[in-house]
Design an enzyme around this catalytic site. Structure first.
Site, PDB file in Angstrom:
ATOM      1  N   ASP A  11       0.851  -1.204   0.000  1.00 48.50           N
ATOM      2  CA  ASP A  11       0.000   0.000   0.000  1.00 48.50           C
ATOM      3  C   ASP A  11       0.886   1.254   0.000  1.00 48.50           C
ATOM      4  OD1 ASP A  11      -0.843   0.345   3.543  1.00 48.50           O
ATOM      5  OD2 ASP A  11       0.964  -0.446   2.576  1.00 48.50           O
ATOM      6  N   ASP A  16       6.889   1.069   1.917  1.00 45.52           N
ATOM      7  CA  ASP A  16       6.625   0.109   0.835  1.00 45.52           C
ATOM      8  C   ASP A  16       7.561   0.405  -0.343  1.00 45.52           C
ATOM      9  OD1 ASP A  16       3.986   0.984   2.253  1.00 45.52           O
ATOM     10  OD2 ASP A  16       3.513  -1.010   1.498  1.00 45.52           O
TER      11      ASP A  16
HETATM   12  O1  RIB Z   1       2.675  -0.389  10.738  1.00 46.72           O
HETATM   13  C1  RIB Z   1       3.519  -0.215   9.631  1.00 46.72           C
HETATM   14  C2  RIB Z   1       2.828  -0.560   8.369  1.00 46.72           C
HETATM   15  O2  RIB Z   1       1.742   0.337   8.182  1.00 46.72           O
HETATM   16  C3  RIB Z   1       3.709  -0.390   7.123  1.00 46.72           C
HETATM   17  O3  RIB Z   1       3.351  -1.353   6.164  1.00 46.72           O
HETATM   18  C4  RIB Z   1       3.376   0.993   6.641  1.00 46.72           C
HETATM   19  O4  RIB Z   1       3.514   1.112   5.203  1.00 46.72           O
HETATM   20  C5  RIB Z   1       1.927   1.119   7.009  1.00 46.72           C
HETATM   21  O5  RIB Z   1       1.184   0.528   5.952  1.00 46.72           O
HETATM   22 CA    CA Z   2       2.835  -0.711   3.914  1.00 48.36          CA
END
Ligand code: RIB
Ligand code: CA
Length: 331
Positions: A11, A16
């Site tokens: 996401d 990411d």
């Molecule tokens: O808690 C961290 C996660 O939440 C990571 O994947 C960050 O990208 C958010 O999506």
């Molecule tokens: Ca993420």
């Protein structure tokens, strides 16, 4: 031949982006497909960001749109960490491109690719696990065919989106419960290790050394660092990069300690909603199914792997970014 053929469901999302950049630079990982899911930002934003990232990194893998909403949970997007676009920058944005998402839904792409290569495909989940749960629900027969599910999410103790829950699990705990119950070999990277997976501000600054400006990758990660509560509070010397942890483990497993533990998730509305639970008592029920849970990280070794990969990616992207930072993230 690459050691790991991966589908990255994510996401994007700043961390990411860092995870995809690490995977792209690694000779031991072949990215088969990227699936963008609703999570840090609405699906329209995460798909746009995933396409921009794939184009900027010259990835030839397809990008698919995944689930637009979690199974049941509805929540406000964490714009304080990832901005309105989901990939806000303190300066330059990723260069424009003409790539588009594939027609097939990401969950169907998982099914198709796993069935086409039984035992070969590792699913890396870096956001809410809605697509993986959908795939396992639409075609439960793929469970024994998946090589492994490796995910960033949950925690053995302490949350980030609530005092107890980690965002990826909290955003879609029902999906996480389906995935955890599927009996697929699974490795979990929770906040217990990912909160220690920071890059120092100096390590982040090194992404600018010898790189032309504008430098979108450095600027995008600078935005993320400026939004880190742990950095602002002086608790860590730089922002935690959660999502690169599963990728780093695939490349250099010795960077992490893992333990076989039973893990469950709370789907009941209330203070514990989205919390992951385990049982580390020596006398726990030995019959309870377990997954592999990361409990330790070599932070310096992690930084030693991630920083050069991000530096290479920064150079690669800067060379493409000719126009000033008024550009949008892929339109
Ligand atoms: O808690 C961290 C996660 O939440 C990571 O994947 C960050 O990208 C958010 O999506
Ligand atoms: Ca993420």
């Amino acid at each position: 031949m690459s050691q790991h053929r991966v589908i990255i469901d994510c996401d994007p999302g700043h961390d990411d982006f860092a995870a995809i950049a690490l995977a792209a630079q690694s000779k031991s990982i072949q990215i088969e497909a990227i699936i963008a899911v609703n999570g840090n930002a609405p699906l329209s934003h995460t798909v746009r960001n995933a396409l921009s990232i794939a184009a900027a990194l010259d990835l030839d893998c397809p990008v698919h749109a995944g689930a637009e909403l979690p199974f049941l949970h509805r929540y406000a997007y964490p714009t304080e960490f990832h901005g309105e676009t989901g990939l806000d920058s303190s300066g330059a944005m990723l260069p424009n491109h003409d790539r588009g998402a594939e027609q097939r839904h990401g969950a169907l792409e998982i099914i198709q690719r796993v069935r086409a290569a039984p035992g070969e495909i590792t699913i890396v989940a870096l956001g809410p696990m809605t697509d993986i749960a959908l795939a396992l629900t639409l075609d439960p027969g793929i469970a024994p065919l998946v090589r492994e599910i490796v995910f960033m999410g949950g925690a053995l103790s302490g949350g980030n989106v609530t005092s107890q829950a980690e965002f990826n699990i909290w955003a879609d705990p029902h999906a996480a419960a389906i995935v955890l119950a599927a009996g697929v070999r699974t490795t979990m990277f929770g906040l217990d290790v990912t909160n220690r997976a920071w890059l120092t501000m100096d390590e982040l600054a090194s992404l600018r050394e010898g790189v032309d400006t504008p430098n979108p990758l450095a600027d995008i990660l600078q935005f993320y660092a400026e939004g880190s509560g742990d950095v602002r509070a002086g608790r860590t010397p730089g922002p935690a990069l959660h999502d690169p942890c599963p990728i780093a483990w695939l490349i250099q497993p010795e960077l992490f300690e893992v333990e076989a533990l039973p893990v469950s998730v709370c789907c009941t509305t209330g203070d514990h909603f989205g919390t992951t639970y385990s049982d580390r008592r020596a006398w726990r029920d030995e019959a309870a199914p377990t997954i592999s849970v990361a409990t330790g990280i070599d932070r310096d070794g992690f930084a030693g792997l991630l920083t050069p990969a991000l530096h290479m990616a920064a150079k690669q992207i800067a060379e493409k970014t000719q126009l000033p930072c008024t550009q949008s993230n892929g339109g």
